[in-house]
Motif scaffolding. Structure first.
Motif, mmCIF file in Angstrom:
data_model
loop_
_atom_site.group_PDB
_atom_site.id
_atom_site.type_symbol
_atom_site.label_atom_id
_atom_site.label_comp_id
_atom_site.label_asym_id
_atom_site.label_seq_id
_atom_site.Cartn_x
_atom_site.Cartn_y
_atom_site.Cartn_z
ATOM 1 N N ASN A 188 -8.777 -8.482 54.588
ATOM 2 C CA ASN A 188 -9.874 -8.900 53.717
ATOM 3 C C ASN A 188 -10.276 -10.343 54.008
ATOM 4 O O ASN A 188 -9.429 -11.203 54.283
ATOM 5 N N ALA A 248 -9.822 -13.775 58.292
ATOM 6 C CA ALA A 248 -8.573 -13.392 57.643
ATOM 7 C C ALA A 248 -7.370 -13.825 58.467
ATOM 8 O O ALA A 248 -7.487 -14.179 59.645
ATOM 9 N N GLY A 297 -6.037 -3.934 47.031
ATOM 10 C CA GLY A 297 -5.677 -5.221 46.450
ATOM 11 C C GLY A 297 -4.956 -5.137 45.129
ATOM 12 O O GLY A 297 -5.018 -6.052 44.305
ATOM 13 N N ASN A 316 -11.120 -14.102 53.918
ATOM 14 C CA ASN A 316 -10.555 -15.258 53.223
ATOM 15 C C ASN A 316 -9.218 -14.957 52.543
ATOM 16 O O ASN A 316 -8.849 -15.626 51.577
ATOM 17 N N GLU A 317 -8.501 -13.970 53.032
ATOM 18 C CA GLU A 317 -7.196 -13.640 52.477
ATOM 19 C C GLU A 317 -6.155 -13.561 53.580
ATOM 20 O O GLU A 317 -6.477 -13.326 54.747
ATOM 21 N N THR A 318 -4.902 -13.744 53.173
ATOM 22 C CA THR A 318 -3.777 -13.514 54.076
ATOM 23 C C THR A 318 -3.140 -12.178 53.717
ATOM 24 O O THR A 318 -2.791 -11.940 52.563
ATOM 25 N N THR A 319 -3.033 -11.309 54.680
ATOM 26 C CA THR A 319 -2.381 -10.014 54.495
ATOM 27 C C THR A 319 -0.996 -10.095 55.109
ATOM 28 O O THR A 319 -0.847 -10.425 56.282
ATOM 29 N N ALA A 346 -1.376 -9.645 49.048
ATOM 30 C CA ALA A 346 -2.577 -10.446 49.239
ATOM 31 C C ALA A 346 -2.467 -11.756 48.488
ATOM 32 O O ALA A 346 -2.192 -11.784 47.310
ATOM 33 N N MET A 400 -4.579 -15.835 48.486
ATOM 34 C CA MET A 400 -5.781 -16.484 48.980
ATOM 35 C C MET A 400 -5.452 -17.491 50.076
ATOM 36 O O MET A 400 -4.512 -18.254 49.971
#
Length: 352
Positions: free
Chosen positions: A114, A44, A177, A116-119, A17, A19
């Protein structure tokens, strides 16, 4: 011939994870596809690579990554890389197909995204000539690790006929996370908290619970001496230890203290016994986050003077392990005793 789709089935992912921002709608994204729409706050991004389960360092290009029920897809480019932006947050079923490959099949996984996150997910696709795994053996199944520490997972994929499928990696999912997973099964703790590491392959799934805690002193997982009883002539004592620490331990900072008769203290240097499989400190030489260590102690012959009736008292020793990590935090093991026996008392004279 078995159905190509069935033979290629693999579920899995590795999550790291970081941002970012994004929003999604239908269409093709990623390397080799149409340019992604402008990112929008509140959603996301799914990114990563498609790799071969038989060789996770090998990227698979022209794979289709489909986010089911979101009407979104991407295409892997050179090196297997892909990126799909603007996806709604939540847990999505993701399917990977390799229609242009003659060697690899498909993958499938449940991916939590999630806001506003990059997975980052590295989907591992099975070779077409491999049976579909139905069981995953995983070790450890639970672990507590300090921040920045690493765990190397050991896995074995098993087919429906109970045949071991060697040299294949599952795909990994990290929830909570708490950190990231490499395609080769190395977990790196990046945030304090509790979560799970999940392994996927074929129709099988296996879960390991992981608790990440604030940095601790070095963890001495084992400290052993062998043998602990030596003959009167003395001999070699083999000393081994297993040490883990998120900040890393330099080899020169792991030492054994031997408390010998006569109030003598002998200090021994340790060496790493498994450099090929130990987890090294990034960018540092002779520093390890997880490793096995060993050394030897040459116990001298018993020099106690025998009594008048030929009895020689044993000589008793104790040893302990002292470890200091790169931050200066220290740990000390319990003492382990060993003995150099005395010369056996001579048998009584036969009766006259």
């Amino acid at each position: 011939m078995c159905d190509r789709w069935a033979l290629g089935w693999l579920m899995g992912l590795v999550i790291i994870a970081v941002m970012t921002v994004g929003f999604g709608c239908g269409g093709d994204d990623g390397a080799g596809g149409v340019a992604p729409p402008t990112p929008v706050m509140g959603t996301a991004t799914l990114a990563g690579t498609v790799v071969a389960a038989s060789d996770p360092t090998l990227g698979v290009s022209d794979a289709v990554i489909s986010v089911v029920d979101a009407n979104r897809s991407g295409l892997s480019g050179a090196g297997g890389s892909y990126r799909i932006e603007n996806l709604p947050a939540g847990t999505w079923s993701v399917q990977v197909t390799t229609p242009r490959s003659e060697h690899y099949g498909t993958a499938n996984a449940e991916v939590p995204l999630n806001e506003n996150e990059t997975t980052t997910v590295h989907f591992a696709v099975l070779p077409l000539d491999v049976s579909v795994p139905e069981q995953i053996l995983l070790d450890p199944t639970s672990a507590t690790i300090d921040l920045n520490g690493q765990i190397t997972y050991r896995t074995q994929l098993v087919s429906a006929s109970s045949k071991a499928l060697d040299s294949l990696e599952p795909t990994w999912v990290v929830t909570g996370g708490i950190g990231s997973m490499s395609p080769t099964g190395v977990f790196t703790a990046q945030s304090v908290g509790a979560g799970q590491v999940q392994a996927f392959s074929g129709s099988a799934r296996r879960t390991s619970t992981v608790v990440v805690v604030s940095p601790r002193p070095p963890q001495i997982n084992s400290f052993r001496l062998n043998p602990q009883i030596l003959p009167a002539t003395g001999g070699q004592v083999y000393i081994s230890a297993s040490i883990a620490d998120g900040d890393g331990v330099r080899v020169q900072d792991a030492k054994v203290q031997v408390y010998a008769p006569g109030d003598r203290i002998i200090e021994l240097d340790m060496q790493v016994s498994n450099p090929e499989t130990a987890i090294a400190c990034p960018g540092l030489v002779n520093c390890y986050r997880q490793a096995s260590y060993n050394t030897t102690f040459a116990a001298p012959a018993n020099d106690n003077q025998p009594t008048a009736d030929g009895v020689q008292a044993p000589e008793n020793y104790s040893a302990r392990l002292l470890v200091r990590d790169r931050t200066g935090m220290t740990s000390t093991s319990e003492f382990v005793d060993f003995t150099v026996q005395g010369i056996d008392q001579p048998p009584p004279r036969p009766g006259l």
